[in-house]
Design a protein around this motif. Sequence first.
Motif, PDB file in Angstrom:
ATOM      1  N   MET A  72       0.825  -1.201   0.000  1.00  0.00           N
ATOM      2  CA  MET A  72       0.000   0.000   0.000  1.00  0.00           C
ATOM      3  C   MET A  72       0.861   1.254   0.000  1.00  0.00           C
ATOM      4  O   MET A  72       1.883   1.321   0.699  1.00  0.00           O
ATOM      5  CB  MET A  72      -0.946  -0.029   1.200  1.00  0.00           C
ATOM      6  N   VAL A  73       0.422   2.243  -0.793  1.00  0.00           N
ATOM      7  CA  VAL A  73       1.213   3.447  -1.046  1.00  0.00           C
ATOM      8  C   VAL A  73       0.383   4.666  -0.691  1.00  0.00           C
ATOM      9  O   VAL A  73      -0.701   4.877  -1.245  1.00  0.00           O
ATOM     10  CB  VAL A  73       1.640   3.519  -2.530  1.00  0.00           C
ATOM     11  N   HIS A  74       0.907   5.479   0.227  1.00  0.00           N
ATOM     12  CA  HIS A  74       0.182   6.681   0.641  1.00  0.00           C
ATOM     13  C   HIS A  74       0.612   7.880  -0.212  1.00  0.00           C
ATOM     14  O   HIS A  74       1.698   7.890  -0.792  1.00  0.00           O
ATOM     15  CB  HIS A  74       0.433   6.961   2.124  1.00  0.00           C
ATOM     16  N   PRO A  75      -0.234   8.903  -0.299  1.00  0.00           N
ATOM     17  CA  PRO A  75       0.149  10.109  -1.033  1.00  0.00           C
ATOM     18  C   PRO A  75       1.170  10.919  -0.234  1.00  0.00           C
ATOM     19  O   PRO A  75       1.348  10.697   0.964  1.00  0.00           O
ATOM     20  CB  PRO A  75      -1.170  10.868  -1.183  1.00  0.00           C
ATOM     21  N   SER A  79       0.144  10.727   6.096  1.00  0.00           N
ATOM     22  CA  SER A  79       0.977   9.757   6.793  1.00  0.00           C
ATOM     23  C   SER A  79       0.659   8.333   6.344  1.00  0.00           C
ATOM     24  O   SER A  79      -0.485   8.009   5.983  1.00  0.00           O
ATOM     25  CB  SER A  79       0.745   9.884   8.300  1.00  0.00           C
ATOM     26  N   ALA A  80       1.656   7.466   6.389  1.00  0.00           N
ATOM     27  CA  ALA A  80       1.453   6.059   6.040  1.00  0.00           C
ATOM     28  C   ALA A  80       0.536   5.363   7.040  1.00  0.00           C
ATOM     29  O   ALA A  80       0.020   4.268   6.756  1.00  0.00           O
ATOM     30  CB  ALA A  80       2.794   5.335   5.986  1.00  0.00           C
ATOM     31  N   TRP A 103       1.558  -5.030   3.178  1.00  0.00           N
ATOM     32  CA  TRP A 103       2.806  -4.279   3.301  1.00  0.00           C
ATOM     33  C   TRP A 103       2.490  -2.799   3.091  1.00  0.00           C
ATOM     34  O   TRP A 103       1.546  -2.461   2.387  1.00  0.00           O
ATOM     35  CB  TRP A 103       3.827  -4.703   2.257  1.00  0.00           C
ATOM     36  N   VAL A 104       3.296  -1.932   3.684  1.00  0.00           N
ATOM     37  CA  VAL A 104       3.110  -0.484   3.540  1.00  0.00           C
ATOM     38  C   VAL A 104       4.465   0.167   3.337  1.00  0.00           C
ATOM     39  O   VAL A 104       5.413  -0.121   4.079  1.00  0.00           O
ATOM     40  CB  VAL A 104       2.410   0.121   4.776  1.00  0.00           C
ATOM     41  N   ILE A 105       4.551   1.026   2.350  1.00  0.00           N
ATOM     42  CA  ILE A 105       5.745   1.846   2.191  1.00  0.00           C
ATOM     43  C   ILE A 105       5.492   3.166   2.905  1.00  0.00           C
ATOM     44  O   ILE A 105       4.431   3.778   2.745  1.00  0.00           O
ATOM     45  CB  ILE A 105       6.094   2.086   0.708  1.00  0.00           C
ATOM     46  N   ASP A 106       6.441   3.571   3.729  1.00  0.00           N
ATOM     47  CA  ASP A 106       6.305   4.799   4.526  1.00  0.00           C
ATOM     48  C   ASP A 106       7.397   5.771   4.079  1.00  0.00           C
ATOM     49  O   ASP A 106       8.568   5.575   4.373  1.00  0.00           O
ATOM     50  CB  ASP A 106       6.450   4.455   6.010  1.00  0.00           C
ATOM     51  N   GLN A 248     -10.529   8.066  16.212  1.00  0.00           N
ATOM     52  CA  GLN A 248      -9.219   7.941  15.569  1.00  0.00           C
ATOM     53  C   GLN A 248      -9.236   8.544  14.165  1.00  0.00           C
ATOM     54  O   GLN A 248      -8.277   9.196  13.742  1.00  0.00           O
ATOM     55  CB  GLN A 248      -8.805   6.467  15.514  1.00  0.00           C
ATOM     56  N   GLN A 249     -10.319   8.336  13.440  1.00  0.00           N
ATOM     57  CA  GLN A 249     -10.434   8.928  12.104  1.00  0.00           C
ATOM     58  C   GLN A 249     -10.463  10.452  12.196  1.00  0.00           C
ATOM     59  O   GLN A 249      -9.824  11.138  11.404  1.00  0.00           O
ATOM     60  CB  GLN A 249     -11.694   8.417  11.408  1.00  0.00           C
ATOM     61  N   ARG A 250     -11.195  10.985  13.199  1.00  0.00           N
ATOM     62  CA  ARG A 250     -11.257  12.441  13.341  1.00  0.00           C
ATOM     63  C   ARG A 250      -9.886  13.023  13.658  1.00  0.00           C
ATOM     64  O   ARG A 250      -9.462  14.033  13.068  1.00  0.00           O
ATOM     65  CB  ARG A 250     -12.243  12.806  14.448  1.00  0.00           C
ATOM     66  N   ARG A 251      -9.162  12.395  14.569  1.00  0.00           N
ATOM     67  CA  ARG A 251      -7.832  12.898  14.932  1.00  0.00           C
ATOM     68  C   ARG A 251      -6.882  12.812  13.757  1.00  0.00           C
ATOM     69  O   ARG A 251      -6.054  13.690  13.556  1.00  0.00           O
ATOM     70  CB  ARG A 251      -7.298  12.102  16.128  1.00  0.00           C
ATOM     71  N   PHE A 252      -7.025  11.743  12.967  1.00  0.00           N
ATOM     72  CA  PHE A 252      -6.144  11.601  11.800  1.00  0.00           C
ATOM     73  C   PHE A 252      -6.371  12.745  10.816  1.00  0.00           C
ATOM     74  O   PHE A 252      -5.429  13.362  10.329  1.00  0.00           O
ATOM     75  CB  PHE A 252      -6.406  10.247  11.122  1.00  0.00           C
ATOM     76  N   LEU A 253      -7.641  13.042  10.531  1.00  0.00           N
ATOM     77  CA  LEU A 253      -7.945  14.078   9.540  1.00  0.00           C
ATOM     78  C   LEU A 253      -7.686  15.476  10.077  1.00  0.00           C
ATOM     79  O   LEU A 253      -7.314  16.378   9.325  1.00  0.00           O
ATOM     80  CB  LEU A 253      -9.406  13.964   9.094  1.00  0.00           C
ATOM     81  N   ASP A 254      -7.877  15.682  11.388  1.00  0.00           N
ATOM     82  CA  ASP A 254      -7.738  17.023  11.938  1.00  0.00           C
ATOM     83  C   ASP A 254      -6.306  17.387  12.286  1.00  0.00           C
ATOM     84  O   ASP A 254      -5.972  18.580  12.359  1.00  0.00           O
ATOM     85  CB  ASP A 254      -8.605  17.161  13.196  1.00  0.00           C
ATOM     86  N   SER A 255      -5.448  16.396  12.473  1.00  0.00           N
ATOM     87  CA  SER A 255      -4.097  16.776  12.901  1.00  0.00           C
ATOM     88  C   SER A 255      -3.029  15.741  12.545  1.00  0.00           C
ATOM     89  O   SER A 255      -2.056  16.052  11.848  1.00  0.00           O
ATOM     90  CB  SER A 255      -4.071  17.040  14.412  1.00  0.00           C
ATOM     91  N   GLU A 256      -3.217  14.492  12.985  1.00  0.00           N
ATOM     92  CA  GLU A 256      -2.110  13.551  12.976  1.00  0.00           C
ATOM     93  C   GLU A 256      -1.756  13.017  11.596  1.00  0.00           C
ATOM     94  O   GLU A 256      -0.641  12.535  11.377  1.00  0.00           O
ATOM     95  CB  GLU A 256      -2.446  12.365  13.891  1.00  0.00           C
ATOM     96  N   GLY A 257      -2.699  13.077  10.639  1.00  0.00           N
ATOM     97  CA  GLY A 257      -2.494  12.390   9.369  1.00  0.00           C
ATOM     98  C   GLY A 257      -1.761  13.175   8.306  1.00  0.00           C
ATOM     99  O   GLY A 257      -1.471  12.633   7.242  1.00  0.00           O
ATOM    100  N   TRP A 258      -1.431  14.427   8.582  1.00  0.00           N
ATOM    101  CA  TRP A 258      -0.890  15.281   7.519  1.00  0.00           C
ATOM    102  C   TRP A 258       0.595  15.515   7.690  1.00  0.00           C
ATOM    103  O   TRP A 258       1.080  15.780   8.786  1.00  0.00           O
ATOM    104  CB  TRP A 258      -1.630  16.617   7.512  1.00  0.00           C
TER     105      TRP A 258
END
Length: 999
Positions: A72-75, A79-80, A103-106, A248-258
């Motif tokens: 899996m490949v993130h933009p 964050s991965a 598998w994930v590439i980070d 967890q989804q809210r925290r990812f989108l609001d802060s942790e995921g970028w």
Amino acid sequence: MDLNLSAVTRPVERLMATAQNGFEVLRWGGLETGAVPSPFQIVENKPMYKLRRYFPPDSRPGQPSAGPPVLMVHPMMMSANMWDVTRQDGAVGILHEAGTDPWVIDFGSPDEVEGGMERNLTDHIVALNEAIDAVKEATGQSVHLAGYSQGGMFCYQTAAYRRTKDIASIVAFGSPVDTLAALPMGIPPNLGAVAADFMADHVFNRIDIPGWLARTGFQMLDPLKTAKARLDFLFALHDRDALLPREQQRRFLDSEGWIAWSGPAVSELLKQFIAHNRMMSGGFVINGQLVTLSDITCPVLAFIGEVDDIGQPASVRGIKRAAPAADVYEVMIRAGHFGLVVGSKAATATWPTVADWVRWQAGQDSRPAAIAPMQDNTAEPDESGVALSARLMHSVAEASELALSLARGAADAVVNANKSARTLAVETARTLPRLTRLGQINDHTRISLGRIIDEQAAGAPNGEFLLFDGRVHTYEAVNRRINNVVRGLIGVGVRQGGRVGVLMDTRPSALVAIAALSRLGAVAVLMPADADLEEAVRLGGVTEVITDPGNLEAALKLPVQALVLGGGESRDLNLPGDSNVIDMEKIDPDAVELPGWYRPNPGFARDLAFIAFNSVGGVLAPKQMTNYRWALSAFGTASAAALGRGDTVYCLTPLHHQSGLLVSLGGAVVGGTRIALSRGLEPDRFRAEIRQYGVTVVSYTWTMLRDVIDDTVDHSLLLRGNHPVRLFIGSGMPPGLWLRTVDAFAPANIVEFFATTDGQAVLANVSGAKVGSKGRPLPGGGQVEVAAYDPVEDLILEDHRGFVVVAEPNQVGVLLARPWGPIDPTASVKRGVFAPGDTWICTEYVFRRDADGDFWLLGNRPLLIRTARGVVFPESVTDAVTRINAVDLAATYGAEVPGGTIAVTAITVRPGMTVTAADLTDAFAAMPVGPAPDIVQVVAEIPLSATYRPTASTLRADGVPKASRNTWHLEPDTGKYKRLTAAGRARLCGTDDVSDTED
């Protein structure tokens, strides 16, 4: 009493819960969920990336081996960890439970890695390429690539880069391919392309995007939905149990995921894949290698969000045309961009479908019901895939159910407003400066090929310029090479004004040699390898010849010094000690001291720049070209073809030919486009290179494209829209081939030029609406006029005052050109033509001008065929007969018979087709001027010149055609064609000899 107490305590409890939860959010950024991330192992740890293997085999007792690997490949901006936002509902957890090996590439956060903010797009592709190899080595299985948004673009690009080696399939989620088909926010494609190009060159080459800005930009794409989500969270802050499942989804989108984006990577993304849309056209550059998605051959599954404003359906479906060799499928989900991969829809629909897809590809199950073959995208290329009305309605629905019909009506009005006006505005803004500059050129203007390349290199040093053998060279690199060769030429004694032969195959060093001579102010004498080289040396006044190793043997036979340039790794020339050869590659340019007389690019418009050669009747004839002549064709081509930095011009003709030098190279340099040099015209090579290079404009001469169009190899994957070509540009294409070309390469168009050798008269059929017309005078070029002409008496007509009469519409006339700059000594100059003291050049070409002002070539004045029935115009006859669908090539010439001349047209017929007498009668009856030919014959072959022009010299030498089943003659009384018999031939020849029998 209990009811009263409850009424008091419940609001208090709600207030306290709200305060407690709010304090936790303010202090820790969110609510503690107790969630534990999925276990993973770091298999690769490199500066550019880390490779995670989730649920590694040693942590799964009882399972002897892992299932099919899914990488899996993130933009870049996320964050991965997006693949594991929640263990139960996240991608890695669901895929693991379904029996795959996740598998994930980070790529990490570039602002936290040394040198991370210098990363470019190529770094990500190369990293993913290495990760695929690592997964393959660890598992022994081919890899399923799964990428979200730009991560899916990475998957496509990497698969093409490695030609699908070790890739089982590609799964992409909301990943744009045809980016200009549907830009976010309904941005018009032309405006979006221009803006992306500007941002790439002037903004992101200076700044980076921090994580908070990436988050804000993503949220601003749907501000109503963002605001609604935050209000919903605040209103539910008292209810911890309701908030925890989505916390967890809210925290990812609001802060942790970028995470941050590096400026170079954003710049490259904007330029290659938005401004130039090269995922669709091909020809994007990875690690110096030119890549095309048409090299993808593995199955592809694209997830499409019905209300996705970033990866809109029209853009995502571009993969169907971009990768015609792949089996492409799709899944449509009612979700937005992020909802495709995270959230309830992803948990219940997306990831189970991915698992089913992997099992199907492994042959373990049948095709899942949710997966359907992707259909060809029929959306307009400049219209958004998700209608603006749909986006507005979706946003409004998040806030209110009111006024939906009003939003739909207003949005549709915006979508349908004057798309053509946008296109016209962009093309006008691109074209007008070129025409203005062309119109300002005078004798004393400094203008030359070397100067324009210098200007482009200064304005866009990293701009891609020269493509050859699958590699790309920037303007700065080519310009530096030109300057080094200039120093080498000075070092061996070449001076400004000197005449130096160029005897080289089509290759980068040939372009560099020609440009270096231009920059030095010398004259490049362009010598075809198949010509009489000694005669070319004599006619061109050559003192030195620049050659490549492949032509060195021929150069050694000439009575001039040979200078060897280029040849790549073949630098062992094995020269004898006394040879008159200098290896230019062994000259150290830094050791050459520039003389006081040297000034780069000294050429004036009036100065002689090039000498090319034509063969006239088997005799070599030099054609002199000034810098103005070059500039006229170069600026004219760039303007007529509306060339921009997103274009790639494909040069099929050798650079020693005027088409290669003036149209292909000249137009590309002035337009700031890429030029792709071909080693020669072969159908297989043509089909491969137009995709590999992302060719948008193909230059041609005469019947050059015939082999490509008529090649028997199945090219259905290439044609009918599955190609990047938008335009063919050249001269001499017969109408029949013209029609076949636009049919095979629809929606591409053709721009047909006509230009005299001296460049005094230039016409261009820019619209392509009138097939076979030479168009109209090129804006910014010289003035032309059609003088009334009596073809029988071979006289230009004059009025009672002695001035030349201007031809009426559709009247036969001779093309005259008002001279600009130096006049060729061999030109036919006339004075006092339309006014006292004026000067005009008689081009000797016969034209008619129709009522709309378009010019139609009838023939060359000395080659008109004067028969007993009148003057036959060869070009008009040939144009008419090639419009018959079965006719391949045609040539019209005069055959001598006792007492005069008859007109003969020779044709070849396309395989499996036939021509009838009725076809000929109908075709010639439609000619607007001049009589039809006396005889039409089918021949096995019509010889072609080096420029693919049909020639009649061999046929003319054979005399009057013999009677046969495939030869017809015109009956003057009826105007119809009949099969030619021996008796009929005898009558045409004016003899009683009927000895000829049918062949």
